[in-house]
Design a protein around this motif. Structure first.
Motif: not given
Length: 163
Positions: A158-163, A143-150
């Motif tokens: 932009s919108t960040h898409y990751t897998e 979630m920390t990584r997702r927060l950074g991308r958000a």
């Protein structure tokens, strides 16, 4: 299929395909800030870590509407969420199948909204507005990584898409 019209047979064929296709779990979280840029986190009673507000999408519910519903149910907060900041596919893990995680932009809360903000669902024990580094310490690493991308998506548009 004997006795069925062409339309009925086509519908039955499509329904069979729909029943066999993969079903994904979907989470819809929201990045909400105050006018100082602090991030709203919630402390779920059923998890070991804090989280962004939001939750799981119900069957046939649009992710954006699920995010808004979760905010109303858990915090009594009526917010129209904006664009998708993050969309992540998470592979199977533990007892869970794969899932899609959306993080929507929930904007900046007003002073009036902040003054009345409190958990109203027993699933949430507390909430906090935190600077990014403190938020990162309370979140799970993913979630920390997702927060950074958000947060990056807010800046870049932009919108960040990751897998």
């Amino acid at each position: 299929m004997a006795g069925l019209t062409d339309d009925e047979a086509r519908f039955a064929y499509l329904a069979e395909g729909n029943a066999k296709q993969a079903r994904k779990r979907v989470a819809a979280d929201v990045l909400i800030r105050d006018d100082r840029g602090r991030i709203l986190l919630v402390n779920p009673t059923y998890k070991d870590h804090w989280d962004l507000p939001g939750g799981m999408v119900e069957n046939n519910e649009p992710p954006r509407k699920a995010a808004e519903r979760e905010l109303r149910e858990e915090l009594g907060l009526k917010v129209i969420v904006d664009r998708i900041l993050v969309l992540e596919w998470v592979g199977p893990h533990g007892p869970w199948d794969d899932q899609l995680v959306f993080i929507f932009d929930g904007g900046t809360l007003t002073e009036d909204q902040l003054a009345s903000l409190r958990p109203i669902d027993p699933e949430i024990s507390e909430l906090a507005l935190l600077e990014q580094d403190e938020a990162a310490r309370r979140l799970r690493p993913d979630m920390t990584r997702r927060l950074g991308r958000a947060l990056q998506a807010l800046v870049t548009g932009s919108t960040h898409y990751t897998e």
